[in-house]
Design a protein around this motif. Sequence first.
Motif, short mmCIF file in Angstrom:
data_model
loop_
_atom_site.label_atom_id
_atom_site.label_comp_id
_atom_site.label_asym_id
_atom_site.label_seq_id
_atom_site.Cartn_x
_atom_site.Cartn_y
_atom_site.Cartn_z
N MET A 223 -8.91 0.81 -4.51
CA MET A 223 -7.75 1.39 -3.80
C MET A 223 -6.58 1.55 -4.75
SD MET A 223 -7.42 -0.21 0.03
CE MET A 223 -7.23 -1.88 -0.56
N GLY A 224 -6.31 0.52 -5.55
CA GLY A 224 -5.23 0.60 -6.53
C GLY A 224 -5.43 1.78 -7.47
N HIS A 225 -6.63 1.88 -8.01
CA HIS A 225 -6.92 2.95 -8.97
C HIS A 225 -6.83 4.33 -8.33
CE1 HIS A 225 -9.07 0.07 -11.96
NE2 HIS A 225 -7.77 -0.06 -11.95
N ASN A 226 -7.25 4.43 -7.07
CA ASN A 226 -7.13 5.72 -6.38
C ASN A 226 -5.68 6.18 -6.24
OD1 ASN A 226 -9.85 6.11 -6.08
ND2 ASN A 226 -9.95 5.15 -4.05
N LEU A 227 -4.78 5.21 -6.20
CA LEU A 227 -3.35 5.54 -6.10
C LEU A 227 -2.69 5.58 -7.47
CD1 LEU A 227 -2.39 3.31 -3.04
CD2 LEU A 227 -2.70 5.78 -3.05
N GLY A 228 -3.47 5.44 -8.52
CA GLY A 228 -2.91 5.48 -9.87
C GLY A 228 -2.16 4.21 -10.24
N ILE A 229 -2.50 3.09 -9.56
CA ILE A 229 -1.82 1.83 -9.82
C ILE A 229 -2.74 0.91 -10.62
CG2 ILE A 229 -0.84 -0.23 -8.73
CD1 ILE A 229 -0.08 1.48 -6.34
N SER A 230 -2.19 0.31 -11.65
CA SER A 230 -2.94 -0.63 -12.47
C SER A 230 -3.14 -1.95 -11.72
CB SER A 230 -2.17 -0.80 -13.78
OG SER A 230 -2.57 -1.94 -14.43
N VAL A 231 -4.27 -2.61 -11.94
CA VAL A 231 -4.59 -3.82 -11.17
C VAL A 231 -4.74 -5.04 -12.09
CG1 VAL A 231 -6.21 -4.90 -9.55
CG2 VAL A 231 -5.77 -2.44 -9.42
N ILE A 232 -4.04 -6.10 -11.74
CA ILE A 232 -4.14 -7.37 -12.48
C ILE A 232 -4.59 -8.46 -11.51
CG2 ILE A 232 -1.64 -7.82 -12.20
CD1 ILE A 232 -1.80 -9.28 -14.97
N ALA A 233 -5.45 -9.35 -11.98
CA ALA A 233 -5.90 -10.47 -11.16
C ALA A 233 -5.20 -11.73 -11.64
CB ALA A 233 -7.41 -10.63 -11.27
#
Length: 277
Positions: A223-233
Amino acid sequence: AKHLGRNRICMFKPEMNVLVQQRLQMEQAIRQGLINQEFLVVYQPQANVTTGQLCGLEALVRWQHNQQMIAPDAFISIAEQCGLITELDFYVFASVCRQISHWHAELTDVAIAVNFSALSFMDAQFVVRIHAIMAQYQIRGDQVKIEMTESTLMHDANESLLKMQQLRAVGIHFSIDDFGTGYSSLAYLKRFPFSELKIDRSFINDVCTDPDSAALVRSMISMGHNLGISVIAEGVETAAQLGFLAKAGCDDIQGYFYARPLSVEVCWEKLQHKNTA
Ligand code: C2E
Ligand code: CA
Ligand code: CA
Ligand code: CA
């Protein structure tokens, strides 16, 4: 218990009175701690999953009080309740900006993330104060990042959006902290200019043992990537968790597996190492 006024204190049980007393003492200690500069900042490194390179730092406050190092969970909510959190958050932000001005040569492509409570962000002077501190230490917007939880936006969505846009205009990026623990959908959050989504530690904790957590983490990443948002865990503690996240396409990680929160001195050495590696 019907007599109000002078006898109102009789409505409380003695042990409640003790709690109120402790709370007041704590509040006074925080106030004094701000004056005495008892608060300090530690820095937890973040790494890119693919390259393994250090890619960011999160500033985390500590309270050095009576020879003890007190973790934020013990005082942040009290600081929020007594209205001292905004002073504390800006104290931390100023410390971070001062540190950036000392470290700037070591900090190429590394922004430092700072946590702001909803109450601080809601302060009418929030944007002005951020600008003033950045100007004081001559910090560029891309050198800092603001972390906030989704609940921060609920108080006044339009006002929040305006503030974020004003700070995005000078290059400051925003990260959604503790993602997955709140009630807002990513569809709602996409109205706000976030650059990063931070998956809460509770999902990472059992990502290798609980299929539900694994599925949720995978879907948050896509979902993050679909919105162009980088994801950190956050809260990555084991090689197995890192392996899962790498396979799921997570961009960055933060957690004990890579590094613990570090003192200024130790962090500086880590930055040296990064630049010579
Ligand atoms: P947070 O923003 O979610 O920060 C991450 C917390 O997880 C930190 O706890 C960090 O030390 C801890 N952590 C990092 N990696 C791991 C790991 O691998 N395993 C485990 N079990 N824990 C890990 P910390 O430093 O005690 O901070 C707790 C919370 O206090 C923060 O949670 C944040 O909400 C708040 N906080 C910290 N500094 C500030 C600040 O300057 N202002 C405000 N308003 N809140 C702050
Ligand atoms: Ca955080
Ligand atoms: Ca977090
Ligand atoms: Ca958290």
